[in-house]
Every structure is written in structure tokens, then in C-alpha cells.
Scaffold this motif. Structure first.
Motif, PDB file in Angstrom:
ATOM      1  N   HIS A  88       0.825  -1.202   0.000  1.00 49.64           N
ATOM      2  CA  HIS A  88       0.000   0.000   0.000  1.00 49.64           C
ATOM      3  C   HIS A  88       0.865   1.260   0.000  1.00 49.64           C
ATOM      4  N   GLY A  89       2.135   1.091  -0.334  1.00 49.83           N
ATOM      5  CA  GLY A  89       3.057   2.215  -0.362  1.00 49.83           C
ATOM      6  C   GLY A  89       2.803   3.125  -1.552  1.00 49.83           C
ATOM      7  N   ARG A  90       3.421   4.288  -1.490  1.00 47.89           N
ATOM      8  CA  ARG A  90       3.359   5.276  -2.569  1.00 47.89           C
ATOM      9  C   ARG A  90       1.936   5.783  -2.817  1.00 47.89           C
ATOM     10  N   GLN A  91       1.119   5.776  -1.756  1.00 48.58           N
ATOM     11  CA  GLN A  91      -0.253   6.267  -1.832  1.00 48.58           C
ATOM     12  C   GLN A  91      -0.440   7.532  -0.981  1.00 48.58           C
ATOM     13  N   GLY A  92       0.646   8.019  -0.375  1.00 55.96           N
ATOM     14  CA  GLY A  92       0.549   9.189   0.493  1.00 55.96           C
ATOM     15  C   GLY A  92       0.090   8.872   1.903  1.00 55.96           C
ATOM     16  N   LEU A  93       0.064   7.584   2.251  1.00 54.10           N
ATOM     17  CA  LEU A  93      -0.437   7.203   3.574  1.00 54.10           C
ATOM     18  C   LEU A  93       0.496   7.643   4.688  1.00 54.10           C
ATOM     19  N   GLY A  94       1.809   7.529   4.481  1.00 53.69           N
ATOM     20  CA  GLY A  94       2.756   7.974   5.504  1.00 53.69           C
ATOM     21  C   GLY A  94       2.562   9.440   5.826  1.00 53.69           C
ATOM     22  N   ARG A  95       2.444  10.256   4.795  1.00 53.54           N
ATOM     23  CA  ARG A  95       2.233  11.696   4.991  1.00 53.54           C
ATOM     24  C   ARG A  95       0.905  11.957   5.699  1.00 53.54           C
ATOM     25  N   ARG A  96      -0.126  11.244   5.327  1.00 52.85           N
ATOM     26  CA  ARG A  96      -1.432  11.429   5.977  1.00 52.85           C
ATOM     27  C   ARG A  96      -1.380  11.011   7.444  1.00 52.85           C
ATOM     28  N   LEU A  97      -0.627   9.960   7.757  1.00 47.29           N
ATOM     29  CA  LEU A  97      -0.479   9.547   9.156  1.00 47.29           C
ATOM     30  C   LEU A  97       0.301  10.594   9.949  1.00 47.29           C
ATOM     31  N   VAL A  98       1.371  11.125   9.365  1.00 44.90           N
ATOM     32  CA  VAL A  98       2.137  12.187  10.032  1.00 44.90           C
ATOM     33  C   VAL A  98       1.235  13.401  10.255  1.00 44.90           C
ATOM     34  N   ASP A  99       0.469  13.770   9.247  1.00 44.55           N
ATOM     35  CA  ASP A  99      -0.443  14.910   9.389  1.00 44.55           C
ATOM     36  C   ASP A  99      -1.457  14.675  10.505  1.00 44.55           C
ATOM     37  N   ALA A 100      -1.960  13.447  10.615  1.00 47.78           N
ATOM     38  CA  ALA A 100      -2.928  13.134  11.679  1.00 47.78           C
ATOM     39  C   ALA A 100      -2.306  13.352  13.051  1.00 47.78           C
ATOM     40  N   VAL A 101      -1.061  12.903  13.227  1.00 47.99           N
ATOM     41  CA  VAL A 101      -0.373  13.101  14.506  1.00 47.99           C
ATOM     42  C   VAL A 101      -0.150  14.587  14.763  1.00 47.99           C
ATOM     43  N   CYS A 102       0.300  15.323  13.753  1.00 48.33           N
ATOM     44  CA  CYS A 102       0.558  16.755  13.936  1.00 48.33           C
ATOM     45  C   CYS A 102      -0.731  17.507  14.252  1.00 48.33           C
ATOM     46  N   ASP A 103      -1.813  17.187  13.559  1.00 47.85           N
ATOM     47  CA  ASP A 103      -3.094  17.842  13.836  1.00 47.85           C
ATOM     48  C   ASP A 103      -3.575  17.530  15.247  1.00 47.85           C
ATOM     49  N   ASP A 104      -3.458  16.266  15.648  1.00 46.64           N
ATOM     50  CA  ASP A 104      -3.882  15.865  16.984  1.00 46.64           C
ATOM     51  C   ASP A 104      -3.026  16.548  18.051  1.00 46.64           C
ATOM     52  N   ALA A 105      -1.706  16.583  17.833  1.00 47.82           N
ATOM     53  CA  ALA A 105      -0.803  17.222  18.799  1.00 47.82           C
ATOM     54  C   ALA A 105      -1.129  18.703  18.941  1.00 47.82           C
ATOM     55  N   SER A 106      -1.372  19.362  17.821  1.00 46.22           N
ATOM     56  CA  SER A 106      -1.710  20.785  17.860  1.00 46.22           C
ATOM     57  C   SER A 106      -3.017  21.003  18.612  1.00 46.22           C
ATOM     58  N   ALA A 107      -4.015  20.174  18.338  1.00 43.20           N
ATOM     59  CA  ALA A 107      -5.307  20.297  19.018  1.00 43.20           C
ATOM     60  C   ALA A 107      -5.176  20.072  20.524  1.00 43.20           C
TER      61      ALA A 107
END
Length: 170
Positions: A88-107
Motif C-alpha cells: 500500500h506504499g506510494r499512496q501518500g499514507l505515511g504523509r497522511r499519518l504524520v499529518d494526523a499526529v501533527c493535527d492531533d498534537a496541535s489540538a
């Protein structure tokens, strides 16, 4: 393929080891020495990170295909692991997971997200730099970073190829 990013539920947690093994196999070609793909995060560790609200999964048809573990370290949220199954690589999932952590941390009021990674493996430091992380100079390391650094040495990782990174949150 349609993927969703969500916080992990208890039933997801035992499934993460297979994803970690598959993703870990990619390191065999990265010239980082012996990689034991069976050396995966203990379920008890994953459960403790989940209790802290820091396990997010990428799912397809409600089955996890990638995950990220993040929890407080010092005064920031620290990414302990990011793994996406190569199928499932090369689908942008790693970036989306990092974004989820960053959004949650900011919140949650955290000011930064940190991590430790390989400087020269393309899906490590260069990837995180593309997500807005910067490599920290050792003069910026916290005591916890030194302890993590010593732990990486105990694990046999080539320390000259490792770095700590941080992303400031808004």
C-alpha cells in the motif's frame, strides 16, 4: 483505492506487527546493517501508546495497512514509529499519518512533534523534511533525546546515520 486515517481501536493493535514486519523488510536494501524484521514493537508498548491516544491507522476496507505511534516525550509529541505495508506504499499514507499526529498534537496544545530517524534513507529524514521537519543540531537535544540516542546505540543502530528532527506546530 480508498483509504481512511483514523485512531486505532483495540482490535487493530495485534494486526500492526505484520505491517511492521513487511515495512521493515524494506530496510534490507538500505545498507544499515543487520535488520531483524521480526524485532517488532511489543503489543504492550503499542497498547500503552494507544492509551495515550497516539496510535493512528491507515485502513482499507476497515483493515489496517499502515500505522503511526506517537506519544509525549519531554514537552512534545514524539513519533516512535511509522510503518506502511509495502503493498500500500506510494499512496501518500505515511504523509497522511504524520499529518494526523501533527493535527492531533496541535489540538492537544503541543508546540512541536519530534522523531528520530536515518539521515540518508529516502523514506526517512528526506521524507520527514518534506513534511516540514528539520534536523536538530545536538546542541538542541533534550535529556530525553540523549537517552533515546543511547538506546539506539544499545540496539546496534549506526548512530552516525541517525538524527533527531522536529516540526513546529501552529
Amino acid at each position: 483505492m480508498t483509504y481512511t486515517i483514523r485512531q486505532a481501536v483495540a482490535a487493530d493493535l495485534p494486526l500492526l506487527a505484520d505491517i511492521e514486519r513487511a515495512a521493515g523488510a524494506l530496510f534490507a536494501d538500505a545498507n544499515i546493517g543487520e535488520v531483524d524484521v521480526d524485532d517488532v514493537a511489543e503489543l504492550r508498548l503499542i497498547e500503552s501508546v494507544a492509551r495515550a491516544g497516539g496510535v493512528f491507522v491507515a485502513v482499507k476496507d476497515d483493515a489496517p495497512v499502515g500505522f503511526i505511534l506517537a506519544a509525549p516525550l519531554d514537552i512534545h509529541i514524539h513519533i516512535y514509529e511509522l510503518s506502511v505495508h509495502p503493498a500500500h506504499g506510494r499512496q501518500g499514507l505515511g504523509r497522511r499519518l504524520v499529518d494526523a499526529v501533527c493535527d492531533d498534537a496541535s489540538a492537544r496544545g503541543f508546540k512541536a512533534v519530534t522523531l528520530s530517524t536515518f539521515r540518508d534513507v529516502p523514506w526517512n529524514a528526506p521524507f520527514y523534511a518534506s513534511c516540514g521537519f528539520r534536523i536538530l543540531d545536538p546542541a538542541e537535544w533534550t535529556p530525553a533525546f540523549y537517552l533515546a540516542h543511547y538506546h539506539e546505540a544499545d540496539m546496534g543502530l549506526p548512530l552516525e546515520r541517525r538524527c533527531f528532527m522536529r516540526k513546529e506546530l501552529k
